[in-house]
Motif scaffolding. Structure first.
Motif, PDB file in Angstrom:
ATOM      1  N   ILE A 163       0.867  -1.180  -0.072  1.00 50.46           N
ATOM      2  CA  ILE A 163       0.043  -0.010   0.172  1.00 50.46           C
ATOM      3  C   ILE A 163       0.818   1.214  -0.093  1.00 50.46           C
ATOM      4  N   GLU A 164       0.717   2.302  -0.809  1.00 53.56           N
ATOM      5  CA  GLU A 164       1.531   3.321  -0.950  1.00 53.56           C
ATOM      6  C   GLU A 164       1.067   4.469  -0.182  1.00 53.56           C
ATOM      7  N   GLU A 165      -0.425   4.581   0.041  1.00 53.83           N
ATOM      8  CA  GLU A 165      -0.974   5.721   0.767  1.00 53.83           C
ATOM      9  C   GLU A 165      -1.842   5.310   1.788  1.00 53.83           C
ATOM     10  N   VAL A 166      -1.597   5.540   3.186  1.00 53.39           N
ATOM     11  CA  VAL A 166      -2.463   5.491   4.192  1.00 53.39           C
ATOM     12  C   VAL A 166      -2.974   6.781   4.771  1.00 53.39           C
ATOM     13  N   LEU A 167      -4.452   7.254   4.727  1.00 48.80           N
ATOM     14  CA  LEU A 167      -4.975   8.144   5.312  1.00 48.80           C
ATOM     15  C   LEU A 167      -5.285   7.856   6.956  1.00 48.80           C
ATOM     16  N   ILE A 168      -4.816   8.600   7.699  1.00 44.74           N
ATOM     17  CA  ILE A 168      -5.204   8.219   9.092  1.00 44.74           C
ATOM     18  C   ILE A 168      -6.066   9.503   9.724  1.00 44.74           C
ATOM     19  N   SER A 169      -7.100   9.257  10.411  1.00 45.77           N
ATOM     20  CA  SER A 169      -7.851  10.364  11.168  1.00 45.77           C
ATOM     21  C   SER A 169      -8.688   9.610  12.352  1.00 45.77           C
ATOM     22  N   TYR A 170      -9.161  10.366  13.113  1.00 48.36           N
ATOM     23  CA  TYR A 170     -10.032   9.966  14.086  1.00 48.36           C
ATOM     24  C   TYR A 170     -11.197   9.340  13.871  1.00 48.36           C
ATOM     25  N   VAL A 171     -11.809   8.526  14.684  1.00 48.67           N
ATOM     26  CA  VAL A 171     -13.571   8.328  14.290  1.00 48.67           C
ATOM     27  C   VAL A 171     -14.223   9.555  14.789  1.00 48.67           C
ATOM     28  N   GLY A 172     -15.228   9.549  13.986  1.00 46.78           N
ATOM     29  CA  GLY A 172     -16.379  10.675  14.509  1.00 46.78           C
ATOM     30  C   GLY A 172     -16.978  10.332  15.596  1.00 46.78           C
TER      31      GLY A 172
END
Length: 162
Positions: free
Chosen positions: A132-141
């Motif tokens: 995998i080349e790109e991983v977007l990380i964020s908080y859950v809503g």
């Protein structure tokens, strides 16, 4: 973050010169092609939300059961597995996403409930072991977070099937 992944891809298309009509058409054609899997760390939050019985929450917590939840073809939450141990549960959702994702897709998203270290560890596995080349990380809503509590991990990718 599944929807965020669609927006991210749409923005990439627009920046590459696609017309707004092409981008809108692509979004319409792909909106149902998002696989999403969830690992919940603490069953007590599912009990408080009415998703599991008190006895299941207590017993499951004692033996380290981690429910695996996915968004099914109707867009509803479905418990699709119960894995003993967090590391095994995380590997299970990675395996499920890698099996379902489109072969050409090299981007996934991870949402987490105050467990950035686990999200970063998952990112490392996805990039090093699966290409995998790109991983977007964020908080859950807040809605997902209130039902699942801290420690939740959500993995999404454009897929062949939900």
């Amino acid at each position: 973050m599944g929807q965020g992944l669609l927006v991210h891809k749409a923005l990439q298309m627009k920046e590459a010169g696609a017309s707004i009509e092409e981008v809108a058409g692509w979004c319409e054609d792909n909106k149902m092609g998002m696989a999403t899997y969830v690992v919940v760390d603490d069953l007590n939050h599912l009990y408080r939300g009415g998703r599991v019985s008190r006895s299941s929450a207590v017993l499951g917590s004692v033996v380290g059961i981690k429910p695996i939840i996915r968004i099914d073809e109707k867009g509803e939450l479905e418990v699709c597995g119960k894995i003993r141990g967090r590391k095994k549960a995380i590997q299970h959702i990675i395996d499920q996403i890698m099996e379902r994702k489109r072969d050409e897709e090299k981007i996934v998203s991870i949402s987490h409930g105050d467990c950035l270290e686990d999200a970063e560890a998952m990112k490392k596995i996805l990039m090093e072991q699966y290409g995998i080349e790109e991983v977007l990380i964020s908080y859950v809503g807040p809605v997902i977070g209130s039902h699942t509590g801290p420690g939740v991990l959500v993995l999404s990718a454009l897929s062949k099937s939900r």
